[in-house]
Design an enzyme around this catalytic site. Structure first.
Site, mmCIF file in Angstrom:
data_model
loop_
_atom_site.group_PDB
_atom_site.id
_atom_site.type_symbol
_atom_site.label_atom_id
_atom_site.label_comp_id
_atom_site.label_asym_id
_atom_site.label_seq_id
_atom_site.Cartn_x
_atom_site.Cartn_y
_atom_site.Cartn_z
ATOM 1 N N SER A 182 0.957 -0.933 -0.045
ATOM 2 C CA SER A 182 0.105 -0.010 0.056
ATOM 3 C C SER A 182 0.870 1.093 -0.084
ATOM 4 O O SER A 182 1.649 1.466 -0.876
ATOM 5 C CB SER A 182 -0.950 -0.117 1.177
ATOM 6 O OG SER A 182 -2.033 0.959 1.038
ATOM 7 N N ASP A 285 -10.336 -3.048 -5.039
ATOM 8 C CA ASP A 285 -9.528 -2.000 -4.689
ATOM 9 C C ASP A 285 -9.438 -0.635 -5.650
ATOM 10 O O ASP A 285 -9.146 -1.078 -6.575
ATOM 11 C CB ASP A 285 -8.289 -2.688 -4.310
ATOM 12 C CG ASP A 285 -6.986 -1.715 -3.799
ATOM 13 O OD1 ASP A 285 -7.551 -0.521 -3.738
ATOM 14 O OD2 ASP A 285 -5.873 -2.394 -3.475
ATOM 15 N N HIS A 315 -8.288 -5.109 -0.616
ATOM 16 C CA HIS A 315 -7.108 -4.236 -0.446
ATOM 17 C C HIS A 315 -6.683 -4.808 1.140
ATOM 18 O O HIS A 315 -7.450 -4.640 2.040
ATOM 19 C CB HIS A 315 -7.224 -2.840 -0.364
ATOM 20 C CG HIS A 315 -5.842 -1.979 -0.092
ATOM 21 N ND1 HIS A 315 -5.212 -1.518 -1.227
ATOM 22 C CD2 HIS A 315 -5.160 -1.524 1.328
ATOM 23 C CE1 HIS A 315 -4.149 -0.812 -0.614
ATOM 24 N NE2 HIS A 315 -4.108 -0.973 0.734
#
Length: 348
Positions: A182, A285, A315
């Protein structure tokens, strides 16, 4: 989402059709009230996620005798100058003078959340499984420390690791990787460019990068020619766990110019010459399509690249649902990617 509805969102719309093993979890998440919007509450909520992830990954921890864990303080020149913490993981060996490849890791959390604990247990497993020395960087968080401070801290962490190979029983000639999930994946993309262009790394170049569910382009900076293909931000606007509004909020906290390569590494004018890259990208996501686009751009510019997609999952799903088939494939392909890089990324 039905197949017909998904088809309205372009080439990759089908990736948002829910995975049957993940769907009940998503339904449960959608039944909860909206998440907190203030920073302090978000940080507390994220600490709860870390605790759950550590329980889920705890069963796979190697024996304490198989590796050495140390927390270290390192100096960041700034501005502003500061000290940050890194956690080092070094395999143990009965062979005197044995050295290992080096892996520097950056945690996720939207640049505003998280610490060394986020991926601690996963990294301990990789340290022993692969015989690899790992440096886990605890960078300063936005908004108290806006861009480019988080990126600069992580860059200092990379250089510290190289300068302290002896302390880490490491040898970058055996492999030198950086990676993150991320926000950590975003930082990886930023710093791969910096290190490529920095003469300091002559003779000790990064040999691979791992980017898991990365954000690589600020929503306000998407180039006109790509707007028609980056449809996941709209398709997954209300995705549980990480919605489009969350991403906008995180970018607000990070600061910096949306068009700066430190904020939007996809916009860097040249990607050729970057180290081999492994992507892991989730279907439900908002960041999905920009990650897939970035993988295509790297391939087009001659970077050896592997892209893995996980249809119908959220995610960060692997932290909370480690036993479903998609999470097991995530872990397997993560390890396959590490091995591919360590073996010299011989097949793109």
């Amino acid at each position: 989402m039905s197949a017909a509805a998904a088809s309205e969102y372009g080439e990759y719309g089908y990736l948002a059709i829910p995975d049957p093993e993940c769907a009940p979890f998503m339904d449960a998440m959608l039944s909860y009230p909206p998440g907190p919007t203030d920073l302090e509450s978000k940080r507390k909520q994220f600490e709860g996620m870390i605790s759950v992830a550590k329980v889920n990954y705890g069963a796979g921890l190697p024996k304490e005798s198989e590796y050495i864990v140390k927390d270290q303080e390192i100096h960041v020149a700034g501005p502003p100058a500061a000290k940050i913490r890194v956690r080092t993981l070094v395999p143990t060996s009965s062979e005197e003078g044995k050295t290992y490849p080096l892996y520097v890791w950056f945690h996720g959390g939207g640049w505003t959340l998280g610490n060394l604990e986020v991926d601690d247990y996963q990294l301990r497993q990789l340290c022993v499984e692969f015989g690899i020395s790992i440096v886990n960087v605890e960078y300063r968080l936005a908004p108290e420390h806006p861009s480019p401070i988080p990126q600069d801290d992580c860059y200092a962490g990379i250089k510290w690791a190289v300068e302290n190979q002896a302390l880490l029983s490491a040898d970058v000639k055996k492999g030198f990787l950086i990676g993150g999930l991320s926000a950590g994946g975003h930082i990886t993309a930023v710093l791969a460019h910096r290190a490529r262009d920095d003469p300091w790394f002559e003779g000790r170049r990064i040999t691979g990068q791992i980017m898991q569910v990365p954000g690589v382009c600020h929503p306000e900076a998407v180039p006109e020619e790509h707007k028609s293909s980056l449809l996941s931000f709209k398709q997954n606007e209300f995705a549980p766990g990480l919605a489009a509004a969350d991403i906008n909020w995180f970018y607000e906290q990070l600061g910096g110019s949306p068009s700066s390569p430190d904020v939007s590494p996809l916009l860097h004018p040249v990607h050729a010459g970057l180290p081999p890259a492994v992507f892991q990208i989730c279907g439900i996501d908002p960041l999905r399509d920009e990650g897939l686009l970035y993988g295509k751009i790297l391939k087009r510019e001659g970077v050896k690249t592997r892209v893995h997609t996980y249809p119908g999952v959220l995610h960060g799903f692997n932290y909370l649902l480690p036993d479903i088939a998609a999470a097991k494939r995530w872990e397997r392909e993560y390890r396959d990617g590490l091995k591919w890089i360590l073996d010299g990324a011989s097949d793109a």
